[in-house]
Design a protein around this motif. Structure first.
Motif, mmCIF file in Angstrom:
data_model
loop_
_atom_site.group_PDB
_atom_site.id
_atom_site.type_symbol
_atom_site.label_atom_id
_atom_site.label_comp_id
_atom_site.label_asym_id
_atom_site.label_seq_id
_atom_site.Cartn_x
_atom_site.Cartn_y
_atom_site.Cartn_z
ATOM 1 N N GLY A 320 57.241 48.119 42.767
ATOM 2 C CA GLY A 320 57.711 48.296 41.403
ATOM 3 C C GLY A 320 56.996 47.310 40.485
ATOM 4 N N GLY A 321 57.308 47.420 39.192
ATOM 5 C CA GLY A 321 56.724 46.463 38.243
ATOM 6 C C GLY A 321 55.779 47.154 37.277
ATOM 7 N N GLY A 322 55.327 46.404 36.291
ATOM 8 C CA GLY A 322 54.425 46.969 35.300
ATOM 9 C C GLY A 322 55.166 47.898 34.361
ATOM 10 N N ARG A 323 54.428 48.714 33.687
ATOM 11 C CA ARG A 323 55.043 49.642 32.739
ATOM 12 C C ARG A 323 55.787 50.763 33.438
ATOM 13 N NH1 ARG A 323 49.701 51.126 29.719
ATOM 14 N NH2 ARG A 323 48.997 50.841 31.866
ATOM 15 N N TYR A 324 55.464 50.950 34.683
ATOM 16 C CA TYR A 324 56.069 52.046 35.438
ATOM 17 C C TYR A 324 56.840 51.496 36.636
ATOM 18 C CZ TYR A 324 52.670 54.642 32.706
ATOM 19 O OH TYR A 324 51.944 55.156 31.678
ATOM 20 N N PRO A 325 57.795 52.267 37.114
ATOM 21 C CA PRO A 325 58.600 51.770 38.243
ATOM 22 C C PRO A 325 57.850 51.833 39.564
ATOM 23 C CG PRO A 325 59.257 53.995 37.644
ATOM 24 C CD PRO A 325 58.271 53.567 36.614
ATOM 25 N N ALA A 326 56.632 52.392 39.596
ATOM 26 C CA ALA A 326 55.884 52.457 40.834
ATOM 27 C C ALA A 326 54.426 52.154 40.555
ATOM 28 C CB ALA A 326 56.020 53.859 41.461
ATOM 29 N N VAL A 327 53.865 51.256 41.356
ATOM 30 C CA VAL A 327 52.451 50.936 41.244
ATOM 31 C C VAL A 327 51.893 50.759 42.650
ATOM 32 C CG1 VAL A 327 52.657 49.808 39.011
ATOM 33 C CG2 VAL A 327 52.882 48.451 41.106
ATOM 34 N N SER A 328 50.597 50.941 42.778
ATOM 35 C CA SER A 328 49.938 50.635 44.048
ATOM 36 C C SER A 328 49.144 49.344 43.872
ATOM 37 C CB SER A 328 49.002 51.773 44.452
ATOM 38 O OG SER A 328 48.007 51.992 43.471
ATOM 39 N N LEU A 329 49.120 48.515 44.896
ATOM 40 C CA LEU A 329 48.407 47.238 44.845
ATOM 41 C C LEU A 329 47.075 47.367 45.560
ATOM 42 C CD1 LEU A 329 51.075 44.476 45.570
ATOM 43 C CD2 LEU A 329 49.989 45.035 43.411
ATOM 44 N N ARG A 330 46.026 46.839 44.950
ATOM 45 C CA ARG A 330 44.707 46.849 45.563
ATOM 46 C C ARG A 330 44.097 45.450 45.461
ATOM 47 N NH1 ARG A 330 44.016 51.541 48.528
ATOM 48 N NH2 ARG A 330 44.927 53.273 47.352
ATOM 49 N N LEU A 331 43.394 45.056 46.500
ATOM 50 C CA LEU A 331 42.695 43.763 46.524
ATOM 51 C C LEU A 331 41.204 44.039 46.424
ATOM 52 C CD1 LEU A 331 43.080 40.682 46.903
ATOM 53 C CD2 LEU A 331 42.742 41.076 49.363
ATOM 54 N N ARG A 332 40.550 43.371 45.514
ATOM 55 C CA ARG A 332 39.141 43.681 45.270
ATOM 56 C C ARG A 332 38.338 42.391 45.148
ATOM 57 N NH1 ARG A 332 36.385 48.069 46.553
ATOM 58 N NH2 ARG A 332 34.255 47.644 45.871
ATOM 59 N N ASP A 333 37.179 42.360 45.821
ATOM 60 C CA ASP A 333 36.254 41.222 45.728
ATOM 61 C C ASP A 333 35.531 41.313 44.389
ATOM 62 O OD1 ASP A 333 34.311 39.289 45.984
ATOM 63 O OD2 ASP A 333 33.981 39.711 48.123
ATOM 64 N N SER A 334 35.673 40.273 43.596
ATOM 65 C CA SER A 334 35.068 40.277 42.254
ATOM 66 C C SER A 334 33.559 40.426 42.298
ATOM 67 C CB SER A 334 35.424 38.982 41.507
ATOM 68 O OG SER A 334 36.824 38.903 41.333
ATOM 69 N N ASN A 335 32.970 40.090 43.431
ATOM 70 C CA ASN A 335 31.504 40.166 43.535
ATOM 71 C C ASN A 335 31.025 41.591 43.832
ATOM 72 O OD1 ASN A 335 31.255 37.386 43.110
ATOM 73 N ND2 ASN A 335 31.645 36.955 45.293
ATOM 74 N N HIS A 363 39.622 38.808 43.745
ATOM 75 C CA HIS A 363 39.514 37.504 44.412
ATOM 76 C C HIS A 363 38.043 37.196 44.649
ATOM 77 C CE1 HIS A 363 38.227 38.631 48.542
ATOM 78 N NE2 HIS A 363 38.695 39.824 48.169
ATOM 79 N N VAL A 364 37.784 35.899 44.867
ATOM 80 C CA VAL A 364 36.445 35.456 45.265
ATOM 81 C C VAL A 364 36.611 34.602 46.497
ATOM 82 C CG1 VAL A 364 34.401 34.115 44.620
ATOM 83 C CG2 VAL A 364 35.576 35.504 42.892
ATOM 84 N N ASN A 365 36.049 35.095 47.594
ATOM 85 C CA ASN A 365 36.169 34.378 48.876
ATOM 86 C C ASN A 365 37.616 34.083 49.245
ATOM 87 O OD1 ASN A 365 33.369 34.343 49.252
ATOM 88 N ND2 ASN A 365 33.186 32.480 47.974
ATOM 89 N N GLY A 366 38.521 35.014 48.932
ATOM 90 C CA GLY A 366 39.913 34.856 49.310
ATOM 91 C C GLY A 366 40.737 34.098 48.305
ATOM 92 N N ILE A 367 40.140 33.629 47.200
ATOM 93 C CA ILE A 367 40.881 32.878 46.187
ATOM 94 C C ILE A 367 41.211 33.845 45.046
ATOM 95 C CG2 ILE A 367 40.887 30.900 44.636
ATOM 96 C CD1 ILE A 367 40.721 30.203 47.614
ATOM 97 N N VAL A 368 42.519 34.025 44.762
ATOM 98 C CA VAL A 368 42.963 34.952 43.727
ATOM 99 C C VAL A 368 42.441 34.504 42.370
ATOM 100 C CG1 VAL A 368 44.974 35.899 42.531
ATOM 101 C CG2 VAL A 368 45.032 35.588 45.016
ATOM 102 N N GLN A 369 41.875 35.487 41.622
ATOM 103 C CA GLN A 369 41.312 35.200 40.310
ATOM 104 C C GLN A 369 42.176 35.773 39.184
ATOM 105 O OE1 GLN A 369 38.395 33.307 39.970
ATOM 106 N NE2 GLN A 369 38.778 33.025 42.167
ATOM 107 N N LYS A 370 42.446 37.075 39.234
ATOM 108 C CA LYS A 370 43.192 37.698 38.134
ATOM 109 C C LYS A 370 43.758 39.047 38.597
ATOM 110 C CE LYS A 370 39.205 40.167 36.261
ATOM 111 N NZ LYS A 370 38.469 40.563 35.057
ATOM 112 N N TYR A 371 44.661 39.632 37.775
ATOM 113 C CA TYR A 371 45.216 40.974 37.985
ATOM 114 C C TYR A 371 44.777 41.886 36.844
ATOM 115 C CZ TYR A 371 48.470 39.578 41.726
ATOM 116 O OH TYR A 371 49.011 39.170 42.898
ATOM 117 N N GLU A 372 44.589 43.152 37.177
ATOM 118 C CA GLU A 372 44.252 44.143 36.148
ATOM 119 C C GLU A 372 45.027 45.426 36.443
ATOM 120 O OE1 GLU A 372 40.385 46.703 34.624
ATOM 121 O OE2 GLU A 372 40.078 44.700 35.516
#
Length: 1243
Positions: A320-335, A363-372
């Motif tokens: 849950g969360g965001g503008r909608y009650p359902a979202v999917s989470l994705r992890l992405r390497d910024s590089n 993330h960069v090398n496993g360090i969280v950078q930001k959410y979008e």
């Protein structure tokens, strides 16, 4: 983050579709149905969540910037319902589709399979197919067709070939692969980087659930250990081949599968006919943890993408969360920027799961950078990931069309293959290739799951078939394909059940109550194989380079591949993007027309053919299991033998759950063949025996309608033998079975009575009865394994004695009647009881008539014996008893018409009794009318009157009414005639007898229906004329013999004249009774002469004489009829003059029906009487004192001329010549006799 109140309007909260509930039974999935439609105007997408094991989405934890994902959270790898099976391993979400995942879903949502759904598959397989034109990665999938539904599963040939090199189980597939794809293959292990990315994804998901958990460092050993565990986990998910046991090492690796091979839990739900209920008995053993085919997805979704309906399984975690009650989470390497493959992956996941928004954590090398946060509809327009949704739609439609056009055979395993880096997609038929290699079909691990799915879909359709017969063709195709796949030695229960269901398809329409009252019970439940935990293919790494590296063994082949073995080929993946490039006829159902025959015998032969195959399957399994100990039918029976290892125990724990009423079967003693009561064999045989009995019943009924009574008796004998075997293995008989048995007995009674009535064709019937087909013999052989089948031999033997056949018929009807009024059936409303009572009344009538005719024949053979024999009286009593019982039967069903007929027959019996009491004197002449005769005739009259009262009026049944009316009139007439001709003067006065005769005659006349036009009208007219003639003769006699009472004499004279006049009028209208007319006229002339004798005045005498001559002139009509018949007889006799030997017969009037002796006798009376009248008239007219008028002179002259011709006639002239002379003379008299005579002539 946005609050729920900030969400866009029109998008429902995902919590409404994601119901809370752990692994709820699939029977509850309807509670989870919720539709959400998403779309951007370019494509239509609509999803219905059919089932969800996840709790409502909870808000994800927003990780702090700089969070190190390499450190594990405190809750890592702990089971969590929010992640489902996706988070239980270091590997994160399932990245590999298990080989039977689609079957697990298909079993659980069996209603959708066959018609409603186009594709059943893991969401990962759907995504992989839709990315084919964009990706260079390999594609390897198994495709199976069930109806118009395709089941797609990933076919990891690398794993299979690895197993082949270790165990030798898959050598046939290895040979096919090397021949068709590549002679060399090697498995490339996944890189260390691959497992590293998996680990941080898993940790990220756990952090997102619980953001404040403590972190532990990840060691190199842990990653290595996770990698090995992942490989082992995936390896063990493949079941052992179905023809060999697993090695000890493998059993150690997969403890859950110990002693439970994949096919070990296959058990059948039985299709049976039990009224008022439609239960679905469990198809799989729920007591054990079934491995391999369970639906392990967190959620199952019915996804409609444009016009394609897909049943999809997904494990994607939803938060849950965001503008909608359902979202999917994705992890992405910024590089690494998002490429088109990753974009399509994310977009399709969100569409399938109704998720309107994507939250991307960089993330960069496993360090969280930001959410979008990205809306689902915006994903196709992301930078570096721009793609056309309409093209994806076209790809989906083209792939589906391609598969449906080419995967045409149900039960076959198709292999869709594209090598890594290749643009060519090929489709192979592995089943055909396997058969060409002459390898056993059970080495294909898909064979049994496919067969069971075909069976389950057919079972499910059987429930719908009772409402809609359009499913019959589909069911038949499914079951025949199912049976074709299975080995009878290993899966007899599935085969027997399939054949039984096939027999159920052919509607026999034999039982009135069965079609409306019975329902089909089909097997089909939701539990099947369980599966190992799933891996989710790494979404963000799904680009061309990494995919190619990961599966390097699928690189382009060093030599050209053999396309000749492929069923179909897509030459370039680019073709898939062309709209409707592969548009085909896939929406037109393949032909599976049901062979509906109008011929009942052909339908029954189909049924018996399937029943026999089912019995053979059951009997084959009993041979192996006959030494099993008695057991509780609800407890799986442990098999004592090993047959091919794991697959040999495939029938373990089978329970058909057939309903057999409240009674319990004796579970202690095996049946004659060694069956354990309560076992699947026992219950299946009950159904097959009953089905065979019904088929033979319909065959017998059809043969009866064709008047083939010998054949009909043979079939009903087989039907009752099947029922006998059924009873021998069943202790409790369900009411519907007893109801059917009563119908069999009733039909048997029908056949026996028809055989008795058609004794002349006995030789032909015996030949029909003795014939037997091989199929019938084999079924009989199976019956004899359980019973001697002799209980109904008496009822079904072809006897030579009609009396015995009638007796057997009567006993059959009585037994059927007793069944219907027994405790189990008496409270059930049925229209069969009136029918059986009607038949019972009819056979009792036949028996009564038979004994009555026997008595009549015995009476004829007595030849003058005076007394009534004891044998005669015994026959009367039997006949009367049957008539009496028959009347009670018809009265019970208020059948007034048949009651009247039996009363009529009883009246006839009374008349036969009366005739038997006819007194005979010493010289064998008829004696006086006896009191016994009067008694029985009056009883007969009483029964006829009762019959008329029972009918009420002629309108109720004209034919029966007329028949009873005629018999009543005849009885009165016979009684009156016997009283008149053989008057009991020794007991009664003449006057009393005359009164009784008059009374009986008038009553007979009352029932002579002269007005209604019918075949009997001439008979009624003749009888009425005869009655008037007899009454006139009686009054004539009274007038002659009466002395003293002048008033009474006048009364008798007027009555005689009245009846003579009516008799003459009726005889004249008949045109075929010249002798009776002549006799009546001569008697009337004699009556006039007697009257004249008492007159003294010559004027009066002359008047009487002229009246007598007028009456005599009416005989001209009689003589004209006699002359006509004599001329006809002469004309017929001339061509056959050579046959002079036959002339005496002709002289007797055999051709015309004229009694020449009677004619000669009457002519002998006529001539002197005519001569006397003419002489007296001439004499009186000559001697008259008054002067004669001109008219009188002409009359006198005419009389003299006629008298002169009469005197000169030769006395020895032929009869015809004399008759012609009389006609001429009477014609000469006619014009001179005045207007009355002229009127008579016209008449």
């Amino acid at each position: 983050m946005s609050s729920p109140e900030d969400r866009e309007p029109g998008i429902p909260m995902d919590s409404s579709k994601e119901e809370l509930g752990g692994l709820a039974g699939a029977g509850d999935y309807s509670k989870h149905d919720m539709t959400v439609c998403l779309g951007n105007g370019e494509v239509k997408s609509c999803a219905v969540v059919k089932y969800s094991a996840a709790p409502p989405p909870t808000t994800y934890a927003l990780l702090q910037e700089k969070t190190d994902l390499k450190l594990p959270p405190a809750n890592w790898l702990r089971e969590n319902p929010q992640l489902g099976s996706a988070g239980t391993t270091v590997l994160g979400s399932s990245s590999k589709s298990k080989p039977f995942s689609s079957f697990g879903m298909a079993y659980e949502f069996i209603d959708c399979i066959g018609d409603d759904v186009d594709v059943v598959s893991d969401s990962e397989n759907i995504k992989k197919l839709l990315k084919i034109p964009y990706s260079k990665s390999h594609v390897s999938m198994a495709v199976h067709r069930v109806g118009r539904t395709l089941l797609l599963d990933e076919l990891d040939t690398q794993e299979l070939l690895r197993r082949s090199s270790q165990t030798g189980d898959w050598t046939w597939l290895k040979e096919i692969y090397q021949r068709l794809i590549d002679q060399k293959w090697q498995r490339k292990k996944k890189s260390k980087e691959h497992w590293y990315q998996k680990a941080i994804l898993s940790k990220f998901l756990y952090y997102s659930i619980n953001g404040d958990g403590a972190a532990d460092p990840v060691t190199e050993d842990m990653i290595k250990e996770d990698e090995d565990d992942g490989a082992e986990e995936y390896s063990s998910s493949w079941p052992a081949t179905f023809t060999s046991t697993m090695s000890e090492a493998e059993e150690t690796d997969t403890p859950k599968q110990e002693s439970v091979p994949v096919d070990n839990d296959f058990a059948l739900g039985q299709v049976t006919s039990v009224p008022k209920e439609q239960n679905l008995p469990t198809l799989f053993n729920e007591g054990e943890n079934s491995q391999g085919l369970r639906n392990d997805f967190v959620r199952n979704i019915m996804w409609t993408f444009e016009d394609i309906h897909m049943l999809v399984g997904s494990n994607m975690p939803i938060f849950g969360g965001g503008r909608y009650p359902a979202v999917s989470l994705r992890l992405r390497d910024s590089n690494k920027p998002i490429n088109i493959l990753t974009g399509i992956d994310y977009w399709l996941d969100n569409l399938m799961c109704n998720v309107p928004e994507l939250v991307m954590c960089f993330h960069v090398n496993g360090i969280v950078q930001k959410y979008e946060m990205i809306k689902t509809e915006d994903i196709p327009h992301l930078e570096n990931s721009n793609f056309s949704t309409r093209v994806v739609k076209d790809i989906a439609q083209n792939i589906l069309s391609f598969l449906k056009s080419n995967c045409t055979k149900e039960g076959h395993t198709y292999w869709l293959f594209k090598a890594s880096g290749s643009d060519i997609v090929k489709l192979y038929d592995l089943t055909t290739l396997c058969e060409e290699a002459e390898e056993e079909k059970y080495q294909n691990p898909f064979t049994l799951p496919v067969a069971v799915l075909l069976y389950k879909v057919a079972s499910n359709l059987m429930l719908k078939a009772s409402q809609n017969r359009k499913h019959y063709g589909k069911i038949r195709t499914l079951l025949l394909n199912c049976v074709k796949l299975l080995d009878p030695e290993k899966h007899p229960q599935i085969i027997a059940s399939a054949y039984y269901m096939l027999s159920e398809l052919f509607q026999l329409d034999e039982l009135p109550d069965e079609d409306g009252g019975e329902s089909l019970r089909a097997g089909g439940s939701e539990d099947s194989y369980s599966d190992e935990d799933r891996e989710e293919e790494e979404g963000e790494d799904d680009d061309l380079t990494e995919d190619g590296e990961e599966m390097g063994s699928y690189s382009n082949c060093p030599r050209p591949q053999d396309d000749s073995k492929a069923v179909a080929v897509i030459r370039s993946v680019g073709e898939l993007s062309v709209p409707e490039k592969y548009k085909s006829t896939h929406q037109i159902r393949p032909s599976c027309a049901f062979p509906v025959s109008q011929d009942k015998e052909e339908r029954c032969r189909h049924v018996l053919s399937y029943v026999l195959k089912g019995l053979k399957a059951v009997d084959g399994s009993i041979k192996k299991e006959s030494d099993l100990p008695a057991a509780d039918p609800n407890t799986p029976i442990p098999l004592k033998y090993e047959d091919g290892g794991a697959s040999g125990a495939s029938e373990k724990g089978i329970s058909l759950l057939l309903e057999r009423g409240s009674g319990q079967v004796d579970q202690k003693h095996p049946t004659r063949s060694g069956m354990i009561p309560g076992s699947w064999q026992h219950r299946m045989k009950l159904e097959l025996f009953l089905k065979a009995s019904k088929a033979y019943y319909v065959l017998s009924d059809a043969a009866t309608n064709l008047l083939k009574y010998g054949r009909a008796l043979r079939y009903i004998k087989l039907s009752l033998q099947c029922y006998d075997a059924f009873c021998s293995v069943s202790e409790t008989l369900h009411p519907h079975v007893l109801h059917f048995h009563s119908q069999c007995l009733s039909l048997c009674g029908d056949i026996q009575i028809m055989l008795a009535q058609n004794a002349s064709n006995r030789a032909a019937y015996l030949e029909e009865y003795s014939y037997q087909t091989r199929e019938d013999q084999e079924i009989l052989h199976s019956l004899h394994r359980e019973s001697s089948c002799q209980d109904f031999s008496m009822a079904t033997d072809l006897a030579m004695d009609p009396e015995y056949q009638l007796f057997v018929s009567c006993r059959c009807y009585e037994a059927a009647h007793e069944l219907l009024i027994s405790g189990l059936l008496k409270d059930q409303s049925s229209d069969q009881l009136p029918q059986v009572l009607k038949r019972l009344g009819n056979i009792r009538n036949e028996m009564g008539v038979y004994y009555m005719n026997q008595a009549a024949a015995m009476q004829t053979e007595k030849q003058g014996k005076k007394s009534v024999s004891a044998a005669e009286q015994d026959l009367w009593k039997k006949s009367f008893s049957f008539f009496e019982k028959g009347m009670k039967d018809f009265e019970a069903i208020r059948d007034s018409t048949n009651t009247a007929l039996l009363l009529c027959n009883t009246g006839r019996l009374m008349r036969i009794c009366a005739q038997a009491h006819c007194p005979v004197s010493a010289d064998e002449s008829r004696g006086e009318f006896s009191p016994e005769e009067a008694l029985y005739y009056n009883k007969a009259i009483d029964y006829y009157l009762q019959a008329l009262r029972a009918l009420g009026s002629r309108k109720s049944h004209p034919a029966v009414w007329d028949s009873v009316n005629w018999e009543l009139s005849t009885t009165y007439f016979t009684l009156a005639t016997l009283l008149q001709d053989y008057a009991p003067l020794s007991r009664k006065a003449q006057e009393q007898i005359e009164r009784e005769v008059t009374d009986a005659m008038m009553k007979s006349l009352k029932y002579c229906d002269l007005q209604t036009e019918s075949a009997r009208q001439p008979l009624y007219q003749y009888r009425a004329a005869t009655i008037h003639h007899r009454l006139a003769s009686m009054y004539h006699s009274c007038f002659r013999n009466q002395v003293g009472d002048e008033h009474l004499r006048k009364q008798h004279r007027s009555l005689a004249e009245l009846h003579y006049s009516k008799a003459v009028s009726l005889f004249l209208s008949l045109k075929d009774a010249p002798c009776e007319l002549l006799r009546t006229l001569l008697e009337r002339v004699a009556f006039t002469e007697f009257t004249m004798a008492g007159q003294s005045s010559s004027v009066a005498k002359l008047k009487s004489l002229i009246g007598a001559i007028e009456i005599m002139s009416e005989t001209r009509h009689a003589f004209q009829l006699i002359r006509k018949e004599l001329l006809e007889e002469q004309a017929e006799a001339e061509p056959s003059a050579a046959e002079s030997a036959d002339s005496p017969d002709r002289a007797s009037g055999s051709t015309s029906g004229l009694d020449l002796q009677e004619v000669s006798k009457l002519v002998g009376v006529f001539e002197p009487s005519f001569s006397f009248l003419l002489f007296q008239a001439i004499k009186l007219m000559t001697t008259a004192k008054r002067k004669p008028s001109g008219k009188d002179e002409d009359a006198l002259k005419n009389y003299k001329a006629v008298y002169s011709k009469l005197l000169r006639a030769k006395k020895d002239a032929p009869l015809l010549s004399r008759v012609e002379l009389y006609v001429e003379l009477l014609q000469q008299l006619t014009p001179k006799t005045g207007s009355d005579i002229a009127g008579a002539n016209k008449a």
